[in-house]
Write an enzyme that holds these catalytic residues in place. Sequence first.
Site, PDB file in Angstrom:
ATOM      1  N   CYS A   1     -27.611  44.901   8.429  1.00 50.93           N
ATOM      2  CA  CYS A   1     -27.792  43.827   7.457  1.00 50.93           C
ATOM      3  C   CYS A   1     -27.871  42.509   8.234  1.00 50.93           C
ATOM      4  CB  CYS A   1     -26.634  43.800   6.468  1.00 50.93           C
ATOM      5  SG  CYS A   1     -25.083  43.278   7.207  1.00 50.93           S
TER       6      CYS A   1
ATOM      7  N   GLN B   1     -47.371  48.906  12.950  1.00 47.07           N
ATOM      8  CA  GLN B   1     -46.977  47.752  13.776  1.00 47.07           C
ATOM      9  C   GLN B   1     -47.498  47.876  15.211  1.00 47.07           C
ATOM     10  OE1 GLN B   1     -44.783  50.088  12.798  1.00 47.07           O
ATOM     11  NE2 GLN B   1     -43.776  50.811  14.653  1.00 47.07           N
TER      12      GLN B   1
ATOM     13  N   GLU C   1     -46.878  53.913  11.429  1.00 46.58           N
ATOM     14  CA  GLU C   1     -46.506  53.114  12.609  1.00 46.58           C
ATOM     15  C   GLU C   1     -47.533  51.995  12.843  1.00 46.58           C
ATOM     16  OE1 GLU C   1     -43.656  53.453  14.112  1.00 46.58           O
ATOM     17  OE2 GLU C   1     -43.016  55.489  13.647  1.00 46.58           O
TER      18      GLU C   1
HETATM   19 ZN    ZN Z   1     -23.794  45.026   7.973  1.00 52.38          ZN
END
Ligand code: ZN
Length: 197
Positions: free
Chosen positions: A178, A92, A90
């Site tokens: 995505c 970040q 972790e």
């Molecule tokens: Zn997607």
Amino acid sequence: MFTEPHVEQGWIEVICGSMFSGKTEELIRRIKRSKIAGQKVILFKPSIDTRYHETEIVSHDSNSVESIPVSSSLDILDRITHQEVVAIDEAQFFDSDLPAVCVKLAERRIRVIVAGLDMDFKGKPFGPMPDLMAMAEYVTKVHAICMKCGKLAAFTFKKIQNDQTVELGERELYEARCRPCFEEGMAMIKEQLKMDL
Ligand code: ZN
């Protein structure tokens, strides 16, 4: 798959990706292999990450390895004694001193393995991760599966948006997406916010 180099020197490895991409599982895989080889390994996480057990790192398949919560990256240096491998999960959530701390450890011939989210839910680089990725010898970007369309996902989409970047992950709150599905979701959120005004 990442294979360890056969050299007697320190270096930095980064494992990055979105939520649900298996970053912690990959970190644990590397830690376990080192432990099996008899190397001395220590694992840290930011004390902000208190989702699960206080002194354990827990991946989602509950393949757990003990970890030490620390409140700042400089605390990591204080706790190193004779370890050959230092792992940080972790990453970040750590402060901006973390890259310098990792360099110091690598200079002491320690293998440093860092795992963290590379982007926040706005799609922006997260905390010390971009610097770490630039300064590391090895960077592995792992991907999740888009929860909308099933393609490869690099983004973390937050279904309920507000301005708090540091918010601990829940499956109800976040989705791996995505790029097209992430952009679509962000456009919808912007529309909603406009309607609220
Ligand atoms: Zn997607």
